[in-house]
Scaffold this active site. Structure first.
Site, short mmCIF file in Angstrom:
data_model
loop_
_atom_site.label_atom_id
_atom_site.label_comp_id
_atom_site.label_asym_id
_atom_site.label_seq_id
_atom_site.Cartn_x
_atom_site.Cartn_y
_atom_site.Cartn_z
N LYS A 17 0.90 -1.06 0.21
CA LYS A 17 0.00 0.04 0.12
C LYS A 17 1.00 1.28 -0.02
CE LYS A 17 1.19 0.78 4.48
NZ LYS A 17 1.81 2.19 5.19
N GLY A 109 3.79 -1.81 4.17
CA GLY A 109 3.10 -2.80 4.63
C GLY A 109 3.04 -4.24 3.90
N ALA A 113 0.57 -7.38 4.54
CA ALA A 113 0.26 -8.17 3.08
C ALA A 113 0.23 -9.54 3.48
CB ALA A 113 0.80 -7.54 1.98
N ASP A 145 -2.34 -2.24 9.66
CA ASP A 145 -2.39 -2.10 8.38
C ASP A 145 -3.00 -3.30 7.74
OD1 ASP A 145 -1.33 0.47 8.09
OD2 ASP A 145 0.78 -0.31 7.82
P1 ATP Z 1 4.55 -0.83 8.25
O1 ATP Z 1 4.48 0.28 7.11
O2 ATP Z 1 3.15 -1.87 8.13
O3 ATP Z 1 4.50 -0.50 9.54
P2 ATP Z 1 6.65 -1.75 6.78
O4 ATP Z 1 6.06 -1.68 5.21
O5 ATP Z 1 7.63 -0.72 7.12
O6 ATP Z 1 5.54 -1.92 7.70
P3 ATP Z 1 7.34 -4.67 6.87
O7 ATP Z 1 8.06 -4.90 5.75
O8 ATP Z 1 5.98 -5.07 7.11
O9 ATP Z 1 7.56 -3.04 7.25
O10 ATP Z 1 7.91 -5.34 8.35
C1 ATP Z 1 8.54 -4.40 9.25
C2 ATP Z 1 9.20 -5.39 10.15
O11 ATP Z 1 8.44 -6.32 10.69
C3 ATP Z 1 10.43 -6.23 9.62
O12 ATP Z 1 11.35 -5.55 10.05
C4 ATP Z 1 10.21 -7.34 10.19
O13 ATP Z 1 11.33 -7.74 11.35
C5 ATP Z 1 8.76 -7.79 10.74
N1 ATP Z 1 8.19 -8.68 9.93
C6 ATP Z 1 7.71 -9.75 10.81
N2 ATP Z 1 6.89 -10.70 10.02
C7 ATP Z 1 7.25 -10.00 8.49
C8 ATP Z 1 7.04 -10.40 7.13
N3 ATP Z 1 6.14 -11.58 6.85
N4 ATP Z 1 7.41 -9.78 6.20
C9 ATP Z 1 8.39 -8.90 6.62
N5 ATP Z 1 8.50 -8.26 7.79
C10 ATP Z 1 8.07 -8.98 8.74
#
Ligand code: ATP
Length: 309
Positions: A17, A109, A113, A145
C-alpha cells in the site's frame, strides 16, 4: 465440500500500500497514535503459498532482500496462521512459503500483506470457513495495516488506521516508487516524530481527519489534484532519520513527468505520482538513469485474493 477444502495447497496474493494522506494525532494512553489515513493498494504484491503440515513453519523467497524477515513465531504470517487455528479450533499446522515483492521495512505494509494473505490462505486450506467479517476482525488484532491489505482498493483508515471505510476512486493512478536498500523501523519513526514535535512545541491535532481535497481528487480520478493534496506527517521524521531521501524527493519533483512525491508511510520508500502510464515510464527511466531503482506500479488494486495454485 468446497474445492478449497480438498486443495493440497492454496496460493493467495495480497498488495502493498501507499498512504496518499497520513495525518498523525497525539499519543494515546495505550502508546498508539490516532491517525487519519487514505490508503491505496498498489500493484506490488506478496504471494503466500500455504500447504498442510503438522507444525507452523515459514520460508521466504523472491527478488526482495528478506534478510530481516523473521522465520519463527515473530513472522506476522505465522502469527496470522496460529490465530486462525486458535479461533477455529483447528489442530494441525501449515507451511507458509512467502514470495516477497514488497520491500521489507519500506513503509508499504509488506508484513501486513503477508498476514492478510496467510489469514485467507489458512482459512481456505483448512476449510475452516471463518468468512470475511471474522477474518477482518482477526486482521485488526494482528496490526493496523492488516485490515487494509485484506480489503484493498482505496480506503480511509481512522483510529490506529484499522477502522476502515472504502473510499470512491475513479480510474487508475500511476506511481513510480523508489525503494531503499535499508529499511526504517516504524516505531522509531513515530518516536522521532514525537521528539521533533516536543522540541518545537507543535501540538498535534486531537482529531485527525483526511483532507476533503484528497477524497475529491480520488473520486474524480484527478492525479494533478491528488498530487497537490499529498500529505504524510511521518515524512519530516523519516527525512530527519534518513537525510538522503530529501535529495531523492527534490530530484523526483524536479522531473517534468512527476506531479509530486511523498514518503510512503514510515518510509523509506518514496512514491512519485505521474499523470498516466507514459509519464510514469518517462519518470522511471529518468530516475533509473540517475542511479535509483525505480518501479512503475498502479492503484487501486484488489486486496488479499486466492489465485489458481
Ligand atoms: P508498516 O508500514 O506496515 O509498519 P513496513 O512496510 O515498513 O511496515 P514490513 O516489511 O511490514 O515493514 O516489516 C516491518 C518489520 O516487521 C520487519 O523489519 C520484520 O522484522 C518484521 N516482520 C514480521 N513478519 C514479517 C513479514 N512476513 N514480512 C516482513 N517483515 C516482517
Amino acid at each position: 465440500m468446497s474445492q478449497a477444502f480438498i486443495a493440497d495447497r492454496v496460493r493467495v496474493r495480497a498488495p502493498g500500500k501507499l498512504n496518499v494522506f497520513f495525518e498523525v494525532g497525539g499519543v494515546q494512553d495505550d502508546g498508539y497514535h490516532d491517525v487519519a489515513s487514505a490508503y491505496q493498494a498498489v500493484s506490488l504484491y506478496e504471494e503466500v503459498w500455504a500447504s498442510h503440515s503438522d507444525d507452523f513453519t515459514v520460508s521466504v523467497s523472491g527478488s526482495i532482500d528478506s534478510t530481516d524477515v523473521p522465520l519463527d513465531d515473530r513472522n506476522l504470517a505465522v502469527r496470522a496462521a496460529r490465530l486462525v487455528a486458535r479461533t477455529a479450533g483447528y489442530e494441525g499446522g501449515v507451511h507458509l512459503d512467502i514470495v516477497k515483492g514488497v520491500p521489507v521495512a519500506g513503509g508499504m505494509g509488506g508484513g501486513s500483506a503477508d498476514a492478510a494473505a496467510a489469514l485467507v490462505a489458512c482459512d481456505a486450506l483448512w476449510g475452516t470457513d471463518l468468512g470475511g467479517q471474522r477474518l477482518q476482525r482477526l486482521a485488526a488484532r494482528l496490526g493496523a495495516d492488516v485490515p487494509f491489505a485484506m480489503l484493498g482498493g482505496t480506503a480511509i483508515g481512522t483510529g490506529r488506521g484499522d477502522q476502515l471505510s472504502p473510499a470512491l476512486a475513479k480510474g487508475r493512478f500511476d506511481w513510480v516508487i523508489v525503494p531503499s536498500s535499508e529499511g526504517l523501523s516504524t516505531p522509531e519513526v513515530y518516536s522521532h516524530l514525537d521528539r521533533m514535535r516536543g522540541a518545537s512545541d507543535i501540538r498535534p491535532t486531537s482529531s485527525p481527519d483526511v483532507d476533503p481535497a484528497v477524497l475529491q481528487a480520488l473520486r474524480a480520478g484527478d492525479a494533478v489534484a491528488l498530487a497537490a493534496a499529498l500529505r504524510n506527517d511521518l515524512q519530516t521524521a523519516a527525512l530527519s532519520l534518513r537525510p538522503s531521501l530529501r535529495d531523492l524527493l527534490e530530484l523526483g519533483e524536479s522531473i517534468d513527468s512527476s506531479l509530486g512525491g511523498i514518503v510512503s508511510g514510515s518510509g523509506p520508500t518514496v512514491a512519485f505520482l505521474a499523470e498516466g502510464p507514459e509519464a510514469a515510464l518517462e519518470l522511471q527511466v529518468t530516475l533509473s538513469a540517475a542511479g535509483y531503482e525505480a518501479l512503475h506500479v498502479h492503484g487501486p488494486v484488489s486486496g488479499a485474493r486466492i489465485l489458481p495454485a
